[in-house]
Each structure stands twice: as C-alpha cells, then as structure tokens.
Scaffold this active site. Structure first.
Site, PDB file in Angstrom:
ATOM      1  N   VAL A   1       0.864  -1.177   0.000  1.00  0.00           N
ATOM      2  CA  VAL A   1       0.000   0.000   0.000  1.00  0.00           C
ATOM      3  C   VAL A   1       0.899   1.225   0.000  1.00  0.00           C
ATOM      4  O   VAL A   1       1.846   1.315   0.789  1.00  0.00           O
ATOM      5  CB  VAL A   1      -0.921   0.026   1.229  1.00  0.00           C
ATOM      6  CG1 VAL A   1      -1.845   1.244   1.176  1.00  0.00           C
ATOM      7  CG2 VAL A   1      -1.742  -1.263   1.318  1.00  0.00           C
ATOM      8  N   CYS A   2       0.619   2.152  -0.912  1.00  0.00           N
ATOM      9  CA  CYS A   2       1.350   3.419  -0.943  1.00  0.00           C
ATOM     10  C   CYS A   2       2.863   3.174  -1.052  1.00  0.00           C
ATOM     11  O   CYS A   2       3.310   2.386  -1.885  1.00  0.00           O
ATOM     12  CB  CYS A   2       0.976   4.240   0.292  1.00  0.00           C
ATOM     13  SG  CYS A   2       1.389   5.993   0.197  1.00  0.00           S
ATOM     14  N   THR A   3       3.656   3.812  -0.189  1.00  0.00           N
ATOM     15  CA  THR A   3       5.114   3.693  -0.280  1.00  0.00           C
ATOM     16  C   THR A   3       5.634   2.389   0.292  1.00  0.00           C
ATOM     17  O   THR A   3       6.849   2.189   0.357  1.00  0.00           O
ATOM     18  CB  THR A   3       5.788   4.874   0.434  1.00  0.00           C
ATOM     19  OG1 THR A   3       5.264   4.987   1.763  1.00  0.00           O
ATOM     20  CG2 THR A   3       5.537   6.175  -0.314  1.00  0.00           C
TER      21      THR A   3
ATOM     22  N   THR B   1       2.829   3.422  -6.822  1.00  0.00           N
ATOM     23  CA  THR B   1       2.900   3.890  -5.444  1.00  0.00           C
ATOM     24  C   THR B   1       2.203   5.246  -5.397  1.00  0.00           C
ATOM     25  O   THR B   1       1.530   5.637  -6.362  1.00  0.00           O
ATOM     26  CB  THR B   1       4.359   3.967  -4.955  1.00  0.00           C
ATOM     27  OG1 THR B   1       4.384   4.301  -3.562  1.00  0.00           O
ATOM     28  CG2 THR B   1       5.170   4.999  -5.735  1.00  0.00           C
TER      29      THR B   1
END
Length: 343
Positions: A120-122, A140
C-alpha cells in the site's frame, strides 16, 4: 446405508499486515477493516469467517504509527509458516524500514511462502528493496512514482492506476487506495457480490477500478503559479468545442507562440496532449457511468471520430474504449439506467 454428503472445508486465509515505526495508520487500518468486515458478514450468516488476520512487527509489542497511535503487533512469524497474503504498508517509516536488512530478508523469505503479496502506498519501496518488483509493473503514491522509478530502474512504475496486479504481486497508490486494493482481493477470493456487500457496509465505493487515475487531469496539471487553472476549467466545460492552440491561446489571452511555450513550461505537456487527457478522462467517466452509445460519448468528449478516441485510449491507458466499458461499466447496484453527467 445412504452416505452423508461431504461438505467441502471452508478455506481460511491467513493475512498478515506488517507494522513498523512511523507506519501510515490508514495503510494498515483500511485493508484490515475490509477483511474484518468481511468476517463480520460471514459471522452474521452463521458461517465460518474466511480470514485470519494478524498485524505483525519486528519484535512484537507496540508500534507507534506516524499519526501517533500505537498498534499492538505480534512478533514476525517464521518465514516458512503457512500464509495466504502478506500486506506491506507505507508511510514516513517505509524508507527506514526498507533499509533494515533483518526486515528486508524476512519480507523476501515470507513472500516466497505467500500466495500473494501486496503493498500500500510507499510500501512499494520495501518490496522494491527485496527485488520482488524487478521486471514487474508497480504503482505507489503519485508523489513518489518518479523517485521509485529512478531508484529502481528494473521496475516499470506507472503513475496513474489506483492499484496494479502483476502475477502474485499487487501494489497500490496512496493511502485510501489500500481500501480499493483490499476490496479487489476480497473480490478475487470470494466474488464480486461479497466485495460489494463489504463496500456497502463500509459506505465506500466498490470499487474504484485499478486503472482509474489516482487524481484528475486538472489536478495533475496544476502548478503553484496557477496560471492555467482557469483555462483547465474552461477546457473541461468545453470539450466538444474547438480546442486548438489558436483557440486556447485566445482564451488564455496570449499569443499562440507565447502560450505554447509557457504552457509546456508550466505543465510539462503540450496543449494538445493536455486536451487529449481531458477528453480521455471525460470519456472514461461516461463509459463507466452511463449506457450512452459510443457515438454519443465520442461527441460529448469532443473526439472527431470513434477511431480518434480509440487511438487516444490505446495511447494513454493501453486499452480500447469498448474493452474499458466491458471491464468498468455498470452501476454497482445492478441497475442499467444511465447516470446523469454534467457536460
């Protein structure tokens, strides 16, 4: 004597979500709640919950998120313990966590024993450091896509999608995209009807398509000087009009040559490329949210012909308009009526 029919055993999938200091709270809480709510729906029907959930940390115990809220974690399981899904969140602590060789080695080994792995995300940085994303497509948070691509050239980083599946590896965009990702995982496991029921329970949209843009074309073209914000609003409201450089320059109150130069400097794209993005974005909404005939979508979005729109779709999102509609169209409650769009 008649044989008692065999009832197939319920498959319980173990899902582990990693936690580390300064992790983004919603990267954990969002997906965790999706799976927990799925379990609740099964319990309400007196059925066995399909997921076993665990938040794990390097040494177990409390881990403080970037929001200041402490999370209770279990110690990292043995890398070869049975596992269905490993989820790696992001946040301010993602880069330091990715530099931890113990954690990095555990992620790599644990991933080898998981059916699928998601970030998730970074959290994509942690997967990237292990080499698990090499040769794969990934996404990302939009503010980190360029950096991820530069640091890890073996990864094909795509800045647009909400989430991407490449084989057993899933990556997602920023923060709330983790909810979209988790709903997609539930749909893969248990079907669309279950994922829809979970989304309704959580009062969220099921589900933003993986190929949907992280942010609108208008937002992606904004700059701090705001020179062309008004022009972008005008373009969005006049997609079927003449949007040539001559017309755009006149609307902006500039000469054609000066407009073309300054626009490219401010946005990083040519005026024609920007107009194409606006038109594709509008056409995508219409294809997904209405039952309008293709010719009407073409006209409303300002494309000269179906072939012109098809070429733009293939160029920008690598799929044809009809294929996009088949994948993403239809209102989620099963109704078939058109959705009203302001154009």
């Amino acid at each position: 004597m008649p044989k008692t029919p065999r009832i197939p055993p319920v498959m319980i999938r173990t899902i582990e979500i990693l936690a580390f200091p300064s992790v983004q709270l919603l990267d954990i809480a969002g997906p965790l709640q999706v799976f927990a709510s799925t379990n609740d729906l099964f319990r309400a029907k007196d059925e066995v919950p399909p997921y076993w959930l665990a938040v794990v940390g390097n040494a177990g115990g409390a881990v403080v998120s970037s929001a200041g809220l402490g999370l209770a974690t279990e110690p990292l399981p043995a890398p070869d313990a049975p596992l269905d899904t490993l989820i790696i969140p992001g946040g301010a602590g993602a880069r330091p966590a990715a530099a931890d060789p113990v954690l990095r080695d555990w992620i790599f080994a644990r991933a080898k024993n998981a059916r699928r792995v998601a970030s998730v995300c970074t959290g994509a940085y942690l997967l990237a450091e292990t080499g698990l994303l090499d040769g794969r497509r990934a996404v990302t948070h939009w503010t980190r896509c360029a950096d991820l691509a530069e640091r890890f050239p073996a990864i094909t980083v795509e800045a647009d999608p909400i989430f991407i599946q490449d084989g057993p590896i899933w990556t997602s965009a920023g923060i709330t995209a983790g909810i979209d990702l988790a709903l997609a995982l539930v749909e893969q496991d248990l079907g669309r009807a279950t994922a829809l029921a979970v989304a309704r329970h959580l009062v969220v949209f099921l589900k933003r398509p993986g190929g949907q843009a992280q942010f609108s074309t208008t937002l992606s073209l904004q700059e701090t000087d705001a020179r062309f914000d008004a022009l972008h609003g005008w373009i969005a409201d006049n997609l079927a009009a003449d949007l040539s450089v001559t017309a755009l320059a006149a609307e902006a109150g500039m000469s054609e040559r000066s407009f073309a130069r300054h626009y490219r400097q401010a946005t990083g794209v040519t005026p024609a490329q920007a107009v194409e993005r606006f038109r594709v974005e509008a056409a995508r909404r219409m294809l997904a949210d209405t039952r309008w005939p293709l010719k009407r979508v073409v006209a409303r979005a300002g494309f000269g012909s179906e072939e012109t729109m098809r070429r733009s779709f293939l160029r920008l999102i690598a799929t044809a308009p009809q294929d996009y509609r088949r994948r993403f169209s239809g209102t989620l409650d099963g109704s078939t009526g058109p959705v009203s769009l302001r154009t």
